[in-house]
Design a protein around this motif. Structure first.
Motif, PDB file in Angstrom:
ATOM      1  N   GLN A 206      -5.883   7.989  -4.099  1.00 51.41           N
ATOM      2  CA  GLN A 206      -7.272   7.588  -4.272  1.00 51.41           C
ATOM      3  C   GLN A 206      -7.479   6.797  -5.562  1.00 51.41           C
ATOM      4  O   GLN A 206      -8.312   5.887  -5.609  1.00 51.41           O
ATOM      5  CB  GLN A 206      -8.165   8.831  -4.253  1.00 51.41           C
TER       6      GLN A 206
ATOM      7  N   GLY B  48     -10.004  20.341   3.242  1.00 51.43           N
ATOM      8  CA  GLY B  48      -8.687  20.309   3.851  1.00 51.43           C
ATOM      9  C   GLY B  48      -8.017  21.666   3.889  1.00 51.43           C
ATOM     10  O   GLY B  48      -7.407  22.043   4.898  1.00 51.43           O
TER      11      GLY B  48
ATOM     12  N   THR C 219      -3.768  15.949   4.179  1.00 54.85           N
ATOM     13  CA  THR C 219      -4.020  17.224   3.507  1.00 54.85           C
ATOM     14  C   THR C 219      -3.956  18.378   4.494  1.00 54.85           C
ATOM     15  O   THR C 219      -3.329  19.411   4.228  1.00 54.85           O
ATOM     16  CB  THR C 219      -5.393  17.192   2.818  1.00 54.85           C
TER      17      THR C 219
ATOM     18  N   SER D 192      -8.313  10.927   3.252  1.00 52.83           N
ATOM     19  CA  SER D 192      -7.244  11.811   2.775  1.00 52.83           C
ATOM     20  C   SER D 192      -7.113  13.110   3.564  1.00 52.83           C
ATOM     21  O   SER D 192      -6.119  13.819   3.404  1.00 52.83           O
ATOM     22  CB  SER D 192      -7.475  12.155   1.296  1.00 52.83           C
ATOM     23  N   LEU D 193      -8.099  13.452   4.384  1.00 48.91           N
ATOM     24  CA  LEU D 193      -8.070  14.734   5.087  1.00 48.91           C
ATOM     25  C   LEU D 193      -6.890  14.895   6.042  1.00 48.91           C
ATOM     26  O   LEU D 193      -6.296  15.982   6.104  1.00 48.91           O
ATOM     27  CB  LEU D 193      -9.382  14.946   5.847  1.00 48.91           C
TER      28      LEU D 193
ATOM     29  N   TYR E  55     -13.313   8.352   0.945  1.00 42.92           N
ATOM     30  CA  TYR E  55     -12.043   8.820   0.404  1.00 42.92           C
ATOM     31  C   TYR E  55     -11.662  10.183   0.986  1.00 42.92           C
ATOM     32  O   TYR E  55     -10.488  10.436   1.286  1.00 42.92           O
ATOM     33  CB  TYR E  55     -12.119   8.917  -1.118  1.00 42.92           C
ATOM     34  N   ILE E  56     -12.650  11.074   1.124  1.00 43.01           N
ATOM     35  CA  ILE E  56     -12.366  12.391   1.699  1.00 43.01           C
ATOM     36  C   ILE E  56     -11.872  12.248   3.133  1.00 43.01           C
ATOM     37  O   ILE E  56     -10.873  12.861   3.533  1.00 43.01           O
ATOM     38  CB  ILE E  56     -13.620  13.282   1.636  1.00 43.01           C
TER      39      ILE E  56
ATOM     40  N   ASN F 272      -3.097  13.219  -3.392  1.00 37.75           N
ATOM     41  CA  ASN F 272      -4.432  12.674  -3.137  1.00 37.75           C
ATOM     42  C   ASN F 272      -4.958  11.918  -4.356  1.00 37.75           C
ATOM     43  O   ASN F 272      -5.585  10.861  -4.219  1.00 37.75           O
ATOM     44  CB  ASN F 272      -5.397  13.801  -2.769  1.00 37.75           C
TER      45      ASN F 272
ATOM     46  N   THR G 286     -11.796  16.857  -0.851  1.00 35.15           N
ATOM     47  CA  THR G 286     -10.646  16.849   0.056  1.00 35.15           C
ATOM     48  C   THR G 286      -9.899  18.166   0.013  1.00 35.15           C
ATOM     49  O   THR G 286      -9.503  18.707   1.059  1.00 35.15           O
ATOM     50  CB  THR G 286      -9.696  15.697  -0.313  1.00 35.15           C
TER      51      THR G 286
ATOM     52  N   SER H  81     -13.979  13.100  -4.836  1.00 29.14           N
ATOM     53  CA  SER H  81     -13.259  13.032  -3.561  1.00 29.14           C
ATOM     54  C   SER H  81     -12.062  13.973  -3.530  1.00 29.14           C
ATOM     55  O   SER H  81     -11.777  14.588  -2.491  1.00 29.14           O
ATOM     56  CB  SER H  81     -12.798  11.594  -3.299  1.00 29.14           C
TER      57      SER H  81
END
Length: 310
Positions: A239, A118, A186, A182-183, A178-179, A235, A114, A110
């Motif tokens: 995560q 990102g 980011t 968090s995007l 998760y990606i 991140n 990300t 992830s």
């Protein structure tokens, strides 16, 4: 004192206005005293914060080498002997080794996803002007303020009904979630960072015949290394410590992550009474975070201040 060369007389030079000079000195002293008070207050808050973070960490560390009776009878005392079997019990009997491996797979995939997606999105939003640019950017910004508690139920049904096969309780499903989680931050962080980089370097690469893709990966991305390291650390921390999303979307015990494993071990301690293993499990979960931060702390500080210095 000055001397007139024509008459030979000696006269006094104009003296500065003493009241105004006194006022200036008084103002300077006032600012110095205020700065000193602020300096002492800020350092005091930093010391207090260090104690609030460091003391519990040290307590868990030395408790991980004590027996359960030692923890309950003398919780603040240092261990009389080091019981390394607590760590072995946590890793093998409590299955922390498997949980650690699951977390490493999910977080590793992830974080990489990300950072790649990102940074690419942030570069386009920061460097190119097209219809809808600001709208897309503000949609990412709005994503940072959206409560994750409102997403878990829709995410559950999306992963369950995913075309082809269900992604619930799978590495792929958690990595994708998760990606997506968090995007927003980011893209927000890296967009601001890419705007601080000089455009002349990218223009020179394009003039030399480099494509936009090659310019991004071989020129701009290496220049953004401080920002990438900073947001990568954030991140990783977020995560690695994620609990709510895996708790809802990952019900397969064989694929539990560390936070789920620790919660299950904590529940079991009421029956098994092995508090030393619980403390050792907590240290196993915290060690990667501490190691990563101590290794990259200078890069994190450089990435956070790079935009201001430029």
């Amino acid at each position: 004192m000055t001397t007139d060369t024509n008459t030979g007389t000696v006269t006094k030079a104009d003296e500065p206005d003493r009241p105004s000079l006194t006022r200036k000195l008084g103002a300077t002293d006032g600012r110095s005293s205020e700065g000193g008070v602020l300096h002492v207050f800020s350092h005091g808050m930093l010391v207090l914060w260090a104690l609030m973070v460091g003391v519990p960490l040290l307590w868990v560390l030395w408790s991980s080498f004590k027996t359960s009776n030692g923890i309950l009878s003398d919780p603040w005392g240092l261990p009389t002997s080091l019981h390394f079997e607590n760590w072995a019990n946590a890793w093998n009997k409590a299955n922390m080794g498997q949980y650690f491996l699951n977390t490493a797979v999910v977080v590793g995939g992830s974080v990489v996803g990300t950072m790649v997606l990102g940074s690419m999105a942030a570069y386009v939003l920061a460097r190119f002007t097209f219809p809808g640019n600001r709208f897309i950017y503000f949609m990412f910004v709005a994503g940072m303020s959206f409560p994750v508690f409102m997403l878990v139920i829709p995410l559950f049904f999306v992963l369950r009904d995913f075309p082809g096969s269900s992604l619930l309780a799978t590495y792929q499903g958690l990595i994708l979630v998760y990606i997506a989680y968090s995007l927003p931050f980011t893209v927000f962080f890296m967009t601001a960072f890419f705007r601080t980089l000089p455009t002349s370097v990218a223009e020179a690469a394009l003039i030399d015949g480099a494509s936009h893709t090659r310019t991004f990966f071989q020129v701009m991305l290496p220049m953004a290394k401080p920002g990438l390291i900073s947001i990568g650390i954030f991140n990783f921390l977020g995560q690695w410590n994620q609990y709510l999303l895996p708790m809802v979307l990952n019900q397969n015990e064989d694929k539990y992550v560390l936070t789920q494993g620790l919660a299950m071990i904590a529940l079991q301690q009421g029956y098994e009474n092995d508090w030393g293993a619980l403390m050792a499990g907590m240290m196993i979960a915290m060690l990667p975070v501490l190691i990563v931060y101590f290794i990259f702390q200078r890069q994190v500080q450089a990435g956070l201040t790079a935009g201001a210095l430029k």
